[in-house]
Every structure is written in structure tokens, then in C-alpha cells.
Motif scaffolding. Sequence first.
Motif, PDB file in Angstrom:
ATOM      1  N   THR A 125     -24.941  41.963  -8.768  1.00 51.87           N
ATOM      2  CA  THR A 125     -26.016  40.896  -8.522  1.00 51.87           C
ATOM      3  C   THR A 125     -27.364  41.294  -8.707  1.00 51.87           C
ATOM      4  N   THR A 172     -31.507  40.374  -8.632  1.00 51.95           N
ATOM      5  CA  THR A 172     -32.320  39.381  -7.892  1.00 51.95           C
ATOM      6  C   THR A 172     -33.562  38.795  -8.521  1.00 51.95           C
ATOM      7  N   GLY A 189     -30.295  36.081  -8.999  1.00 48.54           N
ATOM      8  CA  GLY A 189     -29.245  35.942  -8.094  1.00 48.54           C
ATOM      9  C   GLY A 189     -27.697  35.651  -8.585  1.00 48.54           C
TER      10      GLY A 189
END
Length: 386
Positions: free
Chosen positions: A3, A5, A20
Amino acid sequence: MTTDTRPQTATPDLFAVPAGLETPNLLLDLDVLERNLDEMAGLCQLHQVGLRPHAKTHRVPRLASMQLDRGADGICVAKLGEAEAFAAAGVTRMTVAYPLVGRDKAERAVRLAQRCELTVGADSVAGARTLGEAFAAVGRLLDVLLIVDSGLGRCGVAPADAALVAWDIAELPGVRLTGVMTYEGSVYAATDRADLTRRSQEAAGVVVDTAAAIRSAGLTLSTVSLGASASARTVVAEPGVTEIRPGIYAFNDLGQIALGNATVATCAVRVLATVVSHPEPHRACIDAGSKTFGQDGLPATAHVDAYGGHGLLVGLPGWRIDRLSEEHGWLRWAGPGEPSPLTVGQRVQVVPNHVCMVFAGLGEVTAVRGGEVEAVWPTIGPGASR
């Protein structure tokens, strides 16, 4: 999965990606998809040719619904498992463009035909006989298209044998022979645009002439169906063709770019991946390997020097996905001079060589519009390949 962000800003060729999202991730830009669907539907409407997209490309019921809503008159699939899942999702007209052999497949086809308008391909009397016996036993007829080999050398009867095989199939109980079909995959060997057009026209000519020979032998055929995205824009205009079954056209991929059928801008998909290792300036790894991309190279070796590797790293000229292991894409610098910098954690976008393999490998697609996620759609589940 990894992941990141940080949001990724769009450029002319990069998708705007929300923060995300885990990687690897198959992204689908809905605006580009809809333009691609409308373009092919418009061509078919212009030439009065039926459009039955090959949904084995995506195996996503929502995408099949979009194709039907935007001009398709049914879908095509490869396996009965795909057909059963699409029927459960409400699709009512389907062609199984794959030889169904065996009593088990025949009985499943009978049950499927109770839920949808079903057509199947066959290239042997033995295969068609088993299907016909199962349908005759319940007092029904199954529509069958004779598969003709137009040059690929995979499935399909030789054109010279087609009239005899067609008669043998047409005389079977439980079967109604309605036309001929082919997958003109040989066109993918084209070296340039002119060669692609020539190969496509030749393939169409083989199938149209075969249908004419069968009609001359006394049978009535209503359908002459061809099935490759590479040739679709050419064969749709060939006299005698009544239907096309392209699949990749909706999304496009590097194979279509190499053939001149698409550009990066008309590719509706990107594989979003993360740089997870960069131990030396000239090499790195991303978190998408053969389980994501498959192992397919470009279909024509003539394009390997220009595009090479296992997908196009968008916006990163000089970097190439040189090799795949199961969970790693091996990036190597192939450009002039010193490598342009990458950073661990950086997200990259890849146009795959063969988009069908990515849908199958990742099992879901993230639909985006304007940089926002609209939906995540799973592909149909276990049993689809049987």
C-alpha cells in the motif's frame, strides 16, 4: 500486497490514481473503456454486423452488462464455466466458442440452454454427436457453428473438408448447424499495419469462401463469425462477414499498441505496482510478477525490439520489465546513458502485453473515473475454466 498512501497525479498517459490502493492492482479507466466500447459498436452498426464480444478477456459480469448496454447482441465465452456464471448474472445470449467434448459437457450445455439462448462451436462430428444426443433426449435443438481453421492451425476443420463435415453435423439429431466461425489468431504475426490488413482480409476471405462452399453443397448458413481484436476493424467491413467476436478491444494492451490498433491513451487498463527493491542504479523489482502478468510476450517478434519485455512502464522510458518470477517483475535499465532514478515505494503503471492474463491473474479490477474509485469488480470464481 503493498500500500502506498501517496496520490499519483495524472499525465497524458498516466492514470490519476487515488491514494491507498494496494498493489498489484488492475486499474480500469471507465471513460476510456466506454469510448472503446462505443467505437466498436459503431463500426458494427455501420456495417450491419453483429457484435458478440469475447468475455473470457475479463470474466466480469458487470463489464459484460456494459458491453450489452452499449451495442453488443450477446457475448462469447471460452468455457462452459464462464457461460454458467454469466447466465447466473443475467446474460441471455451466448456463444461458447470452444469445442465441447464429452457427455458431462453435453449435459451441462442442456441445463445452460434452459437459462439462455445458447450457440456452441464444434469442429468434429464426434463432439457434435454427443451434444446432439443430449439435446435430442430432451426434445431440443442446439445451434452449432462449425469451427474453421483460417490459418492459425489450432482448432477448426480445414476449409477443404468443411462442406463434408458440415453435412455430417447437420444430419445429427438434436443439432441445428447455423453457420461457421473462426479465430483468426494468425493475424497477430503481422509485422506492420499493411501486413495486418492483408492477413485480416485473407482470413475473412477463407471463412466467407468456406461458408459459400457449404451453401453450394445444399446447406443454409446464416452466420459467418470472426473473432480477433487484432483484425476486427478490418474484417467488420468484409462482404459476407455477419458477426465479430473481439475481446481485447474494450481495454487494449501492448499487443494491440504494437499492431497499430491502439495507443497508450486508448488503453483503458494499467497495472499499478510498487517498486519494492532497488539495490543498484540499473536494476529494481516491482511487486507484480508472472502471477499478475502471465508469461505472454508480444505476439509478433517483429515488435520485440521496439517494445520488448513484459509490459510497457508508462512514463519511464529506458526502464524495461526484463524478466518475471512469480511475485517479482525484474526491472532493468535498457536506455541510453545513466538510469533515470527510481525510489523504493514508488508506484508505477504498466500496460500489460496481454490484458486477458491480468484479469485472470489478479481476479478483480478497480474501476476508476477522474481519479476516483467507482467500484471494485471481481472476476467470476472457481470453475470458470471447466
